[in-house]
Write a protein that holds these residues in place. Sequence first.
Motif, PDB file in Angstrom:
ATOM      1  N   THR A 187      -4.999   2.918   7.313  1.00 13.27           N
ATOM      2  CA  THR A 187      -4.378   1.868   8.119  1.00 13.27           C
ATOM      3  C   THR A 187      -4.115   0.684   7.198  1.00 13.27           C
ATOM      4  OG1 THR A 187      -5.548   2.565  10.116  1.00 13.27           O
ATOM      5  CG2 THR A 187      -4.609   0.341  10.108  1.00 13.27           C
ATOM      6  N   VAL A 188      -2.848   0.433   6.913  1.00 10.97           N
ATOM      7  CA  VAL A 188      -2.489  -0.673   6.012  1.00 10.97           C
ATOM      8  C   VAL A 188      -2.404  -1.948   6.850  1.00 10.97           C
ATOM      9  CG1 VAL A 188      -0.772  -1.590   4.407  1.00 10.97           C
ATOM     10  CG2 VAL A 188      -1.247   0.876   4.463  1.00 10.97           C
ATOM     11  N   GLU A 189      -3.326  -2.864   6.622  1.00  6.67           N
ATOM     12  CA  GLU A 189      -3.381  -4.097   7.423  1.00  6.67           C
ATOM     13  C   GLU A 189      -2.542  -5.217   6.820  1.00  6.67           C
ATOM     14  OE1 GLU A 189      -7.608  -3.713   9.709  1.00  6.67           O
ATOM     15  OE2 GLU A 189      -7.576  -4.940   7.892  1.00  6.67           O
ATOM     16  N   GLN A 190      -2.493  -5.300   5.503  1.00  3.31           N
ATOM     17  CA  GLN A 190      -1.672  -6.315   4.813  1.00  3.31           C
ATOM     18  C   GLN A 190      -1.102  -5.666   3.568  1.00  3.31           C
ATOM     19  OE1 GLN A 190      -3.925  -9.963   3.983  1.00  3.31           O
ATOM     20  NE2 GLN A 190      -5.348  -9.418   5.614  1.00  3.31           N
ATOM     21  N   ASN A 191       0.119  -6.045   3.204  1.00  6.08           N
ATOM     22  CA  ASN A 191       0.653  -5.550   1.936  1.00  6.08           C
ATOM     23  C   ASN A 191       1.746  -6.473   1.433  1.00  6.08           C
ATOM     24  OD1 ASN A 191       3.505  -3.869   2.212  1.00  6.08           O
ATOM     25  ND2 ASN A 191       2.389  -4.023   4.160  1.00  6.08           N
ATOM     26  N   VAL A 224      -6.333  -2.189   3.026  1.00  8.56           N
ATOM     27  CA  VAL A 224      -6.293  -1.018   3.901  1.00  8.56           C
ATOM     28  C   VAL A 224      -7.645  -0.843   4.578  1.00  8.56           C
ATOM     29  CG1 VAL A 224      -4.586   0.080   2.394  1.00  8.56           C
ATOM     30  CG2 VAL A 224      -7.024   0.622   2.103  1.00  8.56           C
ATOM     31  N   ARG A 225      -7.629  -0.140   5.710  1.00  6.61           N
ATOM     32  CA  ARG A 225      -8.869   0.149   6.434  1.00  6.61           C
ATOM     33  C   ARG A 225      -9.042   1.658   6.541  1.00  6.61           C
ATOM     34  NH1 ARG A 225      -7.715  -1.770  11.097  1.00  6.61           N
ATOM     35  NH2 ARG A 225      -7.793   0.089  12.412  1.00  6.61           N
ATOM     36  N   ILE A 226     -10.238   2.139   6.224  1.00  6.83           N
ATOM     37  CA  ILE A 226     -10.520   3.572   6.294  1.00  6.83           C
ATOM     38  C   ILE A 226     -11.902   3.788   6.907  1.00  6.83           C
ATOM     39  CG2 ILE A 226      -9.119   4.155   4.259  1.00  6.83           C
ATOM     40  CD1 ILE A 226     -11.786   4.331   2.679  1.00  6.83           C
ATOM     41  N   PRO A 227     -12.165   4.989   7.466  1.00  7.54           N
ATOM     42  CA  PRO A 227     -13.528   5.318   7.873  1.00  7.54           C
ATOM     43  C   PRO A 227     -14.438   5.318   6.653  1.00  7.54           C
ATOM     44  CG  PRO A 227     -11.946   6.871   8.822  1.00  7.54           C
ATOM     45  CD  PRO A 227     -11.208   6.058   7.800  1.00  7.54           C
ATOM     46  N   ALA A 228     -15.652   4.800   6.827  1.00  6.62           N
ATOM     47  CA  ALA A 228     -16.559   4.670   5.683  1.00  6.62           C
ATOM     48  C   ALA A 228     -16.893   6.017   5.050  1.00  6.62           C
ATOM     49  CB  ALA A 228     -17.844   3.976   6.129  1.00  6.62           C
ATOM     50  N   GLY A 229     -16.869   7.075   5.833  1.00  2.00           N
ATOM     51  CA  GLY A 229     -17.258   8.376   5.321  1.00  2.00           C
ATOM     52  C   GLY A 229     -16.265   9.018   4.371  1.00  2.00           C
ATOM     53  N   ILE A 230     -15.060   8.466   4.241  1.00  2.00           N
ATOM     54  CA  ILE A 230     -14.071   9.096   3.358  1.00  2.00           C
ATOM     55  C   ILE A 230     -13.774   8.228   2.135  1.00  2.00           C
ATOM     56  CG2 ILE A 230     -13.028  10.367   5.266  1.00  2.00           C
ATOM     57  CD1 ILE A 230     -10.600   8.418   4.984  1.00  2.00           C
ATOM     58  N   GLN A 231     -14.694   7.342   1.766  1.00  2.00           N
ATOM     59  CA  GLN A 231     -14.438   6.468   0.612  1.00  2.00           C
ATOM     60  C   GLN A 231     -14.206   7.255  -0.673  1.00  2.00           C
ATOM     61  OE1 GLN A 231     -16.947   2.696   0.449  1.00  2.00           O
ATOM     62  NE2 GLN A 231     -17.947   3.781   2.121  1.00  2.00           N
ATOM     63  N   GLU A 232     -15.028   8.261  -0.913  1.00  2.00           N
ATOM     64  CA  GLU A 232     -14.866   9.050  -2.139  1.00  2.00           C
ATOM     65  C   GLU A 232     -13.498   9.728  -2.156  1.00  2.00           C
ATOM     66  OE1 GLU A 232     -17.056  12.722  -4.542  1.00  2.00           O
ATOM     67  OE2 GLU A 232     -18.098  11.704  -2.903  1.00  2.00           O
ATOM     68  N   VAL A 254      -6.434  -3.268  -2.603  1.00  2.00           N
ATOM     69  CA  VAL A 254      -5.910  -2.357  -3.615  1.00  2.00           C
ATOM     70  C   VAL A 254      -4.756  -3.026  -4.354  1.00  2.00           C
ATOM     71  CG1 VAL A 254      -4.912  -0.067  -4.023  1.00  2.00           C
ATOM     72  CG2 VAL A 254      -6.433  -0.426  -2.070  1.00  2.00           C
ATOM     73  N   LYS A 255      -4.714  -2.838  -5.682  1.00  2.00           N
ATOM     74  CA  LYS A 255      -3.557  -3.269  -6.459  1.00  2.00           C
ATOM     75  C   LYS A 255      -3.074  -2.082  -7.285  1.00  2.00           C
ATOM     76  CE  LYS A 255      -1.741  -6.649  -9.746  1.00  2.00           C
ATOM     77  NZ  LYS A 255      -2.014  -7.841 -10.582  1.00  2.00           N
ATOM     78  N   ILE A 256      -1.804  -1.708  -7.084  1.00  2.00           N
ATOM     79  CA  ILE A 256      -1.219  -0.548  -7.744  1.00  2.00           C
ATOM     80  C   ILE A 256      -0.152  -1.017  -8.739  1.00  2.00           C
ATOM     81  CG2 ILE A 256      -0.048   1.658  -7.436  1.00  2.00           C
ATOM     82  CD1 ILE A 256      -2.682   1.655  -6.010  1.00  2.00           C
ATOM     83  N   PRO A 257      -0.227  -0.614 -10.006  1.00  2.00           N
ATOM     84  CA  PRO A 257       0.799  -1.004 -10.980  1.00  2.00           C
ATOM     85  C   PRO A 257       2.190  -0.516 -10.572  1.00  2.00           C
ATOM     86  CG  PRO A 257      -1.119  -0.079 -12.082  1.00  2.00           C
ATOM     87  CD  PRO A 257      -1.309   0.175 -10.624  1.00  2.00           C
ATOM     88  N   ALA A 258       3.200  -1.185 -11.080  1.00  2.00           N
ATOM     89  CA  ALA A 258       4.592  -0.928 -10.690  1.00  2.00           C
ATOM     90  C   ALA A 258       5.000   0.525 -10.851  1.00  2.00           C
ATOM     91  CB  ALA A 258       5.522  -1.827 -11.513  1.00  2.00           C
ATOM     92  N   ASP A 259       4.538   1.193 -11.913  1.00  2.00           N
ATOM     93  CA  ASP A 259       4.958   2.573 -12.173  1.00  2.00           C
ATOM     94  C   ASP A 259       4.544   3.534 -11.071  1.00  2.00           C
ATOM     95  OD1 ASP A 259       6.078   1.764 -14.523  1.00  2.00           O
ATOM     96  OD2 ASP A 259       4.454   2.509 -15.812  1.00  2.00           O
ATOM     97  N   TYR A 260       3.524   3.180 -10.322  1.00  2.00           N
ATOM     98  CA  TYR A 260       2.990   4.088  -9.302  1.00  2.00           C
ATOM     99  C   TYR A 260       3.090   3.515  -7.891  1.00  2.00           C
ATOM    100  CZ  TYR A 260       0.788   5.156 -13.773  1.00  2.00           C
ATOM    101  OH  TYR A 260       0.558   5.392 -15.099  1.00  2.00           O
ATOM    102  N   ALA A 261       3.649   2.315  -7.775  1.00  2.00           N
ATOM    103  CA  ALA A 261       3.601   1.577  -6.512  1.00  2.00           C
ATOM    104  C   ALA A 261       4.366   2.264  -5.389  1.00  2.00           C
ATOM    105  CB  ALA A 261       4.126   0.159  -6.714  1.00  2.00           C
ATOM    106  N   ALA A 262       5.547   2.790  -5.666  1.00  2.00           N
ATOM    107  CA  ALA A 262       6.363   3.392  -4.607  1.00  2.00           C
ATOM    108  C   ALA A 262       5.649   4.592  -3.991  1.00  2.00           C
ATOM    109  CB  ALA A 262       7.724   3.805  -5.155  1.00  2.00           C
ATOM    110  N   ARG A 263       5.094   5.439  -4.833  1.00  2.00           N
ATOM    111  CA  ARG A 263       4.365   6.606  -4.325  1.00  2.00           C
ATOM    112  C   ARG A 263       3.128   6.169  -3.545  1.00  2.00           C
ATOM    113  NH1 ARG A 263       1.166  11.316  -7.715  1.00  2.00           N
ATOM    114  NH2 ARG A 263       0.349  12.386  -5.864  1.00  2.00           N
ATOM    115  N   ALA A 264       2.406   5.190  -4.081  1.00  2.00           N
ATOM    116  CA  ALA A 264       1.201   4.711  -3.415  1.00  2.00           C
ATOM    117  C   ALA A 264       1.521   4.140  -2.039  1.00  2.00           C
ATOM    118  CB  ALA A 264       0.507   3.654  -4.270  1.00  2.00           C
ATOM    119  N   TYR A 265       2.626   3.401  -1.961  1.00  2.00           N
ATOM    120  CA  TYR A 265       3.029   2.811  -0.674  1.00  2.00           C
ATOM    121  C   TYR A 265       3.177   3.901   0.382  1.00  2.00           C
ATOM    122  CZ  TYR A 265       5.864   0.398   2.813  1.00  2.00           C
ATOM    123  OH  TYR A 265       6.346  -0.127   3.987  1.00  2.00           O
TER     124      TYR A 265
END
Length: 234
Positions: free
Chosen positions: A187-191, A203-211, A168-179
């Motif tokens: 589960t955030v594995e690297q950032n 990030v890692r998520i269960p496949a069933g919640i992708q949407e 995932v890449k989040i622009p600066a204007d929204y990065a703090a909230r996204a973090y």
Amino acid sequence: MIPLDQAVVARLESYGERFEVLVDPDQAMRIRQGEEIDMEEVVAADSVFSNAAHAERASDEALLKVFKTTEFEPAALRIIQKGEIHLTSEQRRHLTAEKRNRVITFIARNAVNPQSGFPHPPQRIELAMEEARVSIDPFKSVEEQVKEVVKALRPLLPIRFEEVRIAVKIPADYAARAYGELQTATTVEQNEWQKDGSWIAVVRIPAGIQEEFYDLINKISRGNAETRIVERVL
């Protein structure tokens, strides 16, 4: 303490002795599932009975023989955890339906159809459970029962448990909230924070919640985030 008319009997028989406590069935279930709850919120009386219907208290000798203590809380806790909880028909139906819904939700969120890569809708899982005549135990944990349910469903539904790693890449204007939100929702594995203030992560998520995940990302970033599936993990 809970009202007496809302209580049911939790009973444990051991070493030829019978012990009973009067409990709220919902709170007792939470204890059996590993939650720590103040005993005052669980019981209708702070006594261990040999026969609750006749208000006959268990003797100190019997308590010491089985529980190595005459104190109420440790004895009551063991009775709830290891004994039988006697429910009315209506209470059993309610708890079974609640547990059934939790099992369905767990499967829908964590498993996918390996032929399409998409999760099965909860209604499809429920119909397959009915066709397979799956029975739910209100006293077993969701995790225990999911294995049994999925085994019963496999002849009817292609199903596989899977997780997804997403970059995932989040622009600066929204990065703090996204973090903050992604730390909670995934589960955030690297950032890493970039020099321009943007934030990138794997990030890692269960496949069933992708949407659900993509909806969250789009809501946070107003559609300006970049995402890419890195890996599917069985």
